[in-house]
Enzyme design. Structure first.
Site, short mmCIF file in Angstrom:
data_model
loop_
_atom_site.label_atom_id
_atom_site.label_comp_id
_atom_site.label_asym_id
_atom_site.label_seq_id
_atom_site.Cartn_x
_atom_site.Cartn_y
_atom_site.Cartn_z
N ASP A 270 0.83 -1.20 0.00
CA ASP A 270 0.00 0.00 0.00
C ASP A 270 0.86 1.26 0.00
OD1 ASP A 270 -2.74 1.20 0.44
OD2 ASP A 270 -1.73 1.98 2.23
N GLU B 205 1.01 -0.54 -5.12
CA GLU B 205 -0.07 0.44 -5.30
C GLU B 205 0.60 1.81 -5.32
OE1 GLU B 205 -2.91 3.45 -3.94
OE2 GLU B 205 -1.83 2.41 -2.37
#
Length: 613
Positions: free
Chosen positions: A302, A345
């Site tokens: 993330d 990401e």
């Protein structure tokens, strides 16, 4: 602890901290538990007490400082399995910090925070066939179902246990042709509202859904069914709740010492400092632990932009320590298993994110294509009459499609915070919304790049995602959503079973534009190819009808319609028993020596299979 353990811990090369730090049950040669040991690293501590249920959380059991480096140890010559405990740390300034075990395997259900002594070692796995036979992903179909375990399916309004989900989840994933499932973070976190992204304990499966072995069972069952398991992972920052890793011994032990780089004001979290060897060893060990003990097949990292740049801001400069660690971590994970998925990401244009470290890359093997996601959803939000002015939002992605190994993500982030569901991004009546949702799904499934879809979108959920309730299963009682779901099922099966849609996702030879600049009609056509097969995809983004629309094609042959989003079985009106069968015509069109003339109905997606002649 030997010299090698200490050296690698402090220089960032240790990937097995969990085998020493934390609580451990000691067994004899017959497998009987004969002792329980506790080891904690707290270099700024003056004294450390083990406070536990068996001593009424008192200071009855002080831990022994066994090294000037800051390790504290305690042993009991009997089993303390399932006992609950914390560390009570007195720092050198006399301040008290009550912490759970950062290396603990199991914790109390929130809001309680104690660690439980847990036997992590005796689960018997049955997934050897999957482990042995799974392949590298690059020329294989990859269709990922992103899900939040607590809100996929509930029981009387409460969370189901990991193992209670197994039967229904496996059947559902197989029915929809998903190759992998990706869980939003499942390590321990205190707040449901964070969805797991503000973690406190990275070696523990969250107890809100059951025990670690319950999760092992779920993953084991998924593997036996031929489904890979991925988990979301926050590498760069931690939750600041007082019982967690933050300021563990009163100092900024794992995080930055200075406020400017440490504080994530947007999220209220603390950034980890990867210039510290102990921080690198901690996270390297944590990901290793999940591979070894939970058999996970990959990680989606993330907020990579906040690792590449300080606080995610290019103006603040690149974070070279974090970049070096990403490369180091990637090399380590691929050395353990070169078939792993290591996904970024990342919303930046930082180059070579998915290139090998040996070529100057960051060392991921996939990156979320945020440009594709943003452009396509922005396009579909437009009233069809205005789409011709944003034609480039569909075509531009192919200009950079091969610069990285991309995953096309319609993730949880696109269906929360007042953004609406995928269906409700579409303009018009419900009928028109569903027609355009089918086009979007076709573009998603046939465009170069691997696929990720958040739960609920496969049956055109109407409401945006709410983590407190399960997804809108009740919609499947309505015919229009049954038909929408059938379209997705048939489309996904077509994708998974036909090599042109995935084999050359990362090579230009797998894709060719046939109609790219018909802005006024908002019609697109392209070919997906593999060595021996080819398909033509046609998308009509407006309610206009086109009879005998000319599309240039590179091959002479018969083009048979294998899917049309306007078949009545999907919510349209066309007869599925009467597909279009088109013979190519020996006349040039847009530089091609052949062309076909399909009839294109309003708001439609069509897929034709080529039979060469």
């Amino acid at each position: 602890m030997n010299a090698h353990f200490l050296e690698t811990f402090f220089n960032g090369q240790n990937d097995y901290l969990h085998k020493h730090l934390g609580s451990h049950l000691i067994k004899n040669e017959r497998g009987e538990i004969v002792a329980t040991e506790f080891l904690v690293y707290a270099p700024h501590a003056k004294r450390v007490f083990l406070i536990a249920d068996f001593n009424h959380f008192s200071e009855a059991n002080e831990m022994e400082k066994i090294s000037h480096l800051g390790f504290f140890y305690l042993r009991f010559n009997h089993s303390l399995e399932w006992s609950m405990y914390k560390y009570k740390i007195y720092d050198k300034d006399g301040n008290v910090h009550v912490k759970n075990d950062p290396f603990g395997y199991f914790h109390e259900v929130r809001p309680a925070t104690a660690t439980k002594v847990y036997n992590i070692d005796d689960y018997h796995w049955n997934d050897s066939k999957w482990i042995y036979e799974k392949k590298k992903p690059y020329q294989k179909p990859l269709l990922i179902y992103e899900m939040h375990l607590g809100s996929w399916q509930q029981k009387f309004g409460t969370f189901k246990n990991y193992n209670e989900l197994a039967d229904d989840l496996i059947a559902y994933l197989k029915k929809h042709s998903f190759t992998h499932v990706e869980f939003l973070p499942v390590y321990e976190h205190p707040l449901d509202d964070s969805w797991g992204y503000q973690g406190t304990n990275f070696f523990a499966a969250t107890s809100r859904y059951g025990s670690p072995k319950d999760l092992m069972y779920l993953i084991d069952r998924l593997h036996q069914a031929g489904i890979g398991v991925l988990i979301d992972w926050v590498l760069g920052h931690i939750c600041k709740d007082s019982h967690g890793l933050f300021k563990f011994d009163g100092s900024y032990l794992y995080e930055y010492d200075d406020n400017l780089r440490r504080e994530n004001l947007d999220w209220g979290t603390a950034n980890l400092d990867f210039s510290k060897g102990i921080t690198r060893s901690f996270m390297k060990s944590a990901l290793t632990f999940w591979m070894d003990y939970f058999h996970v097949d990959g990680f989606r990292i993330d907020a990579v932009s906040r690792l590449i740049y300080y606080l995610g801001d290019p103006n603040k400069g690149t974070n070279q320590e974090a970049i070096r660690f990403l490369r180091e971590l990637g090399l380590h994970l691929f050395h353990k298993d070169d078939r792993i998925l290591f996904m970024a990401e990342d919303s930046t244009d930082y180059a070579k994110v998915t290139h090998p470290v040996s070529e100057g890359g960051l060392g991921f093997n996939y990156k979320w294509n945020m440009g594709f996601m943003n452009d396509t959803l922005s396009y579909f939000k437009d009233d069809p009459i205005y789409r011709k002015y944003n034609h480039h939002k569909i075509t531009f992605g192919m200009h950079y499609a091969y610069s990285e190994n991309f995953i096309l993500p319609y993730s949880h982030d696109e269906v929360v915070h007042m953004k609406g569901s995928l269906l409700n991004k579409m303009p018009g009546s419900l009928e028109n919304k569903l027609s355009q949702w089918r086009i979007l799904m076709t573009l998603f499934m046939t465009h170069p790049g691997k696929k990720l879809l958040f739960m609920g979108s496969e049956f055109a959920q109407r409401k945006e995602w709410n983590f407190r309730t399960e997804i809108e299963w009740e919609l499947l009682a309505f015919e229009e959503h049954q038909k929408a779901n059938k379209y997705f099922i048939d489309l996904a099966r077509l994708y998974k079973n036909n090599t042109p849609f995935y084999k050359f996702d990362h090579e230009s030879r797998g894709f060719e534009w046939l109609v790219v600049d018909d802005k006024d009609q908002s019609v697109f056509a392209y070919m997906r190819k593999s060595n021996r097969a080819a398909y033509v995809v046609v998308l009509n983004m407006t309610p206009n009808y086109h009879e005998f629309y000319r599309i240039g094609v590179p091959f002479k042959g018969e083009y048979t319609e294998v899917l049309n989003s306007n078949y009545s079985i999907y919510g349209g009106w066309l007869d599925v028993s009467k597909p279009q069968v088109l013979e190519s015509i020996d006349e040039q069109e847009l530089g091609f020596s052949q062309h076909i003339r399909p009839t294109i109905t309003p708001f439609s997606a069509m897929i034709f299979k080529l039979q060469k002649k």
